[in-house]
Design a protein around this motif. Structure first.
Motif, mmCIF file in Angstrom:
data_model
loop_
_atom_site.group_PDB
_atom_site.id
_atom_site.type_symbol
_atom_site.label_atom_id
_atom_site.label_comp_id
_atom_site.label_asym_id
_atom_site.label_seq_id
_atom_site.Cartn_x
_atom_site.Cartn_y
_atom_site.Cartn_z
ATOM 1 N N ARG A 177 0.832 -1.214 0.000
ATOM 2 C CA ARG A 177 0.000 0.000 0.000
ATOM 3 C C ARG A 177 0.864 1.261 0.000
ATOM 4 N NH1 ARG A 177 -3.125 -3.216 3.527
ATOM 5 N NH2 ARG A 177 -2.168 -2.253 5.360
ATOM 6 N N VAL A 178 1.930 1.228 0.785
ATOM 7 C CA VAL A 178 2.835 2.384 0.799
ATOM 8 C C VAL A 178 3.472 2.572 -0.577
ATOM 9 C CG1 VAL A 178 4.930 3.346 1.816
ATOM 10 C CG2 VAL A 178 3.282 2.142 3.267
ATOM 11 N N TYR A 179 3.872 1.468 -1.187
ATOM 12 C CA TYR A 179 4.503 1.550 -2.509
ATOM 13 C C TYR A 179 3.517 2.099 -3.544
ATOM 14 C CZ TYR A 179 7.358 0.119 -6.517
ATOM 15 O OH TYR A 179 8.111 0.103 -7.669
ATOM 16 N N ASP A 180 2.274 1.657 -3.471
ATOM 17 C CA ASP A 180 1.255 2.175 -4.395
ATOM 18 C C ASP A 180 1.072 3.682 -4.206
ATOM 19 O OD1 ASP A 180 0.866 -0.351 -5.401
ATOM 20 O OD2 ASP A 180 -0.875 -0.802 -4.135
ATOM 21 N N ASN A 181 1.069 4.134 -2.949
ATOM 22 C CA ASN A 181 0.912 5.571 -2.686
ATOM 23 C C ASN A 181 2.095 6.367 -3.233
ATOM 24 O OD1 ASN A 181 -1.517 5.115 -1.381
ATOM 25 N ND2 ASN A 181 -0.584 5.030 0.667
ATOM 26 N N VAL A 182 3.298 5.792 -3.090
ATOM 27 C CA VAL A 182 4.488 6.477 -3.601
ATOM 28 C C VAL A 182 4.399 6.627 -5.114
ATOM 29 C CG1 VAL A 182 6.977 6.250 -3.949
ATOM 30 C CG2 VAL A 182 5.980 5.788 -1.705
ATOM 31 N N GLN A 183 4.028 5.563 -5.796
ATOM 32 C CA GLN A 183 3.929 5.629 -7.256
ATOM 33 C C GLN A 183 2.820 6.592 -7.686
ATOM 34 O OE1 GLN A 183 4.793 1.604 -9.327
ATOM 35 N NE2 GLN A 183 3.942 1.020 -7.327
ATOM 36 N N GLY A 184 1.708 6.581 -6.947
ATOM 37 C CA GLY A 184 0.626 7.516 -7.266
ATOM 38 C C GLY A 184 1.050 8.953 -7.065
#
Length: 243
Positions: A120-127
Motif C-alpha cells: 500500500r505504501v509503494y502504491d501511494n508512492v507511485q501515485g
C-alpha cells in the motif's frame, strides 16, 4: 616243696612261652586301631572338604543368582525409564502440535499482512510521483530495485502461505518438517525486510530531491512571495519494521 617248685617253674615257662604271642597280638591290635583312627580322620577330613566345597558351590550359586536378580531388576528399571521417556516425548510432541497448529497460520497471516502494508505504501508512492509529476533523477533505477524486492517477497510469503505441514508425533522425520517450515518463515522475513529497505531508500531519495528542488526555488525567488515548496507534498507513509 618240690611240687611247689615245679608249679613255679611251670608258670615261668608258661609266661615265657605265652609272652611273645600276646605282645605281637597287642601290636597288631594297636596297629589296626591306629589304621582305623587314621581312616576315620581321613574320612572326617574328606567330609569336611566336601562340606566346604558344597558351601562354596552354594555360595557361588547364591552369588550367580544374586547377579541374575540384579541384572533382571536393572533391565526392568531401564525398560521403565525408556517407556517413560517415550511417554514424555509423546506428551511434549502433542503440546508442540497444539502450539504449532495455532502458530503456523498466525505466522502466515502476519507475513501476508506485512507485505500488504508495504504494498500500500509503494502504491501511494507511485501515485504521488504520477500525480505530482515529481522528477527524481534515479527514480527508475530505485523503482526497479523495489519491484524486484517486491516480487521476491511475494514469492517467499506465498511459500509460507501454501506450506503443507502435518505434525505427526510418530513420524521420525518430524524435525525435518519443522526445519523446512522455519526456513520458509526465515526466508519470507528476510525478503520482506529487503522489500521494505528498498522502498525506504526510494522514499528517502524522493524527499532529498524535493528538498533540493525547494532550495532551488527559494534561491530563485530571492526569499520573496510564497515560501511554500513541494517538499511538504512528499509521501509521509511509514513503512513497518516487519518484525
Amino acid at each position: 616243696m618240690k611240687k611247689l617248685l615245679s608249679l613255679s617253674l611251670a608258670g615261668v615257662l608258661l609266661v615265657a612261652f605265652t609272652g611273645g604271642p600276646v605282645t605281637a597280638q597287642q601290636q597288631r591290635y594297636d596297629s589296626r586301631q591306629q589304621q582305623s583312627e587314621q581312616q576315620q580322620r581321613r574320612s572326617e577330613q574328606r567330609d569336611t572338604r566336601q562340606r566346604e566345597e558344597s558351601r562354596g558351590e552354594e555360595s557361588q550359586q547364591d552369588s550367580q543368582a544374586a547377579q541374575e536378580d540384579t541384572r533382571e531388576r536393572r533391565e526392568k528399571i531401564e525398560q521403565k525409564v525408556a517407556e517413560r521417556k517415550q511417554e514424555v516425548k509423546q506428551e511434549v510432541c502433542e503440546r508442540k502440535k497444539e502450539q504449532l497448529q495455532r502458530v503456523i497460520p498466525k505466522l502466515a497471516t502476519q507475513a501476508t499482512a506485512l507485505k500488504d502494508a508495504i504494498d500500500r505504501v509503494y502504491d501511494n508512492v507511485q501515485g504521488f510521483v504520477e500525480s505530482e509529476q515529481v522528477v527524481v533523477s534515479d527514480y527508475e533505477a530505485k523503482k526497479a530495485s523495489v519491484d524486484e524486492a517486491q516480487a521476491e517477497a511475494a514469492a517467499a510469503v506465498g511459500v509460507v502461505e501454501d506450506y503443507q505441514f502435518e505434525l505427526d508425533c510418530d513420524n521420525p522425520n518430524v524435525g525435518e518438517q519443522l526445519d523446512g517450515f522455519r526456513l520458509a518463515v526465515t526466508q519470507a522475513r528476510e525478503a520482506l525486510h529487503a522489500y521494505r529497505d528498498e522502498l525506504v531508500a526510494l522514499i528517502q531519495s524522493m524527499r532529498a530531491q524535493e528538498a533540493d528542488n525547494a532550495d532551488q526555488q527559494g534561491e530563485n525567488q530571492n526569499g520573496s512571495g510564497d515560501d511554500s515548496t513541494g517538499a511538504d507534498n512528499a509521501p509521509d507513509e511509514e513503512v513497518g519494521n516487519g518484525q
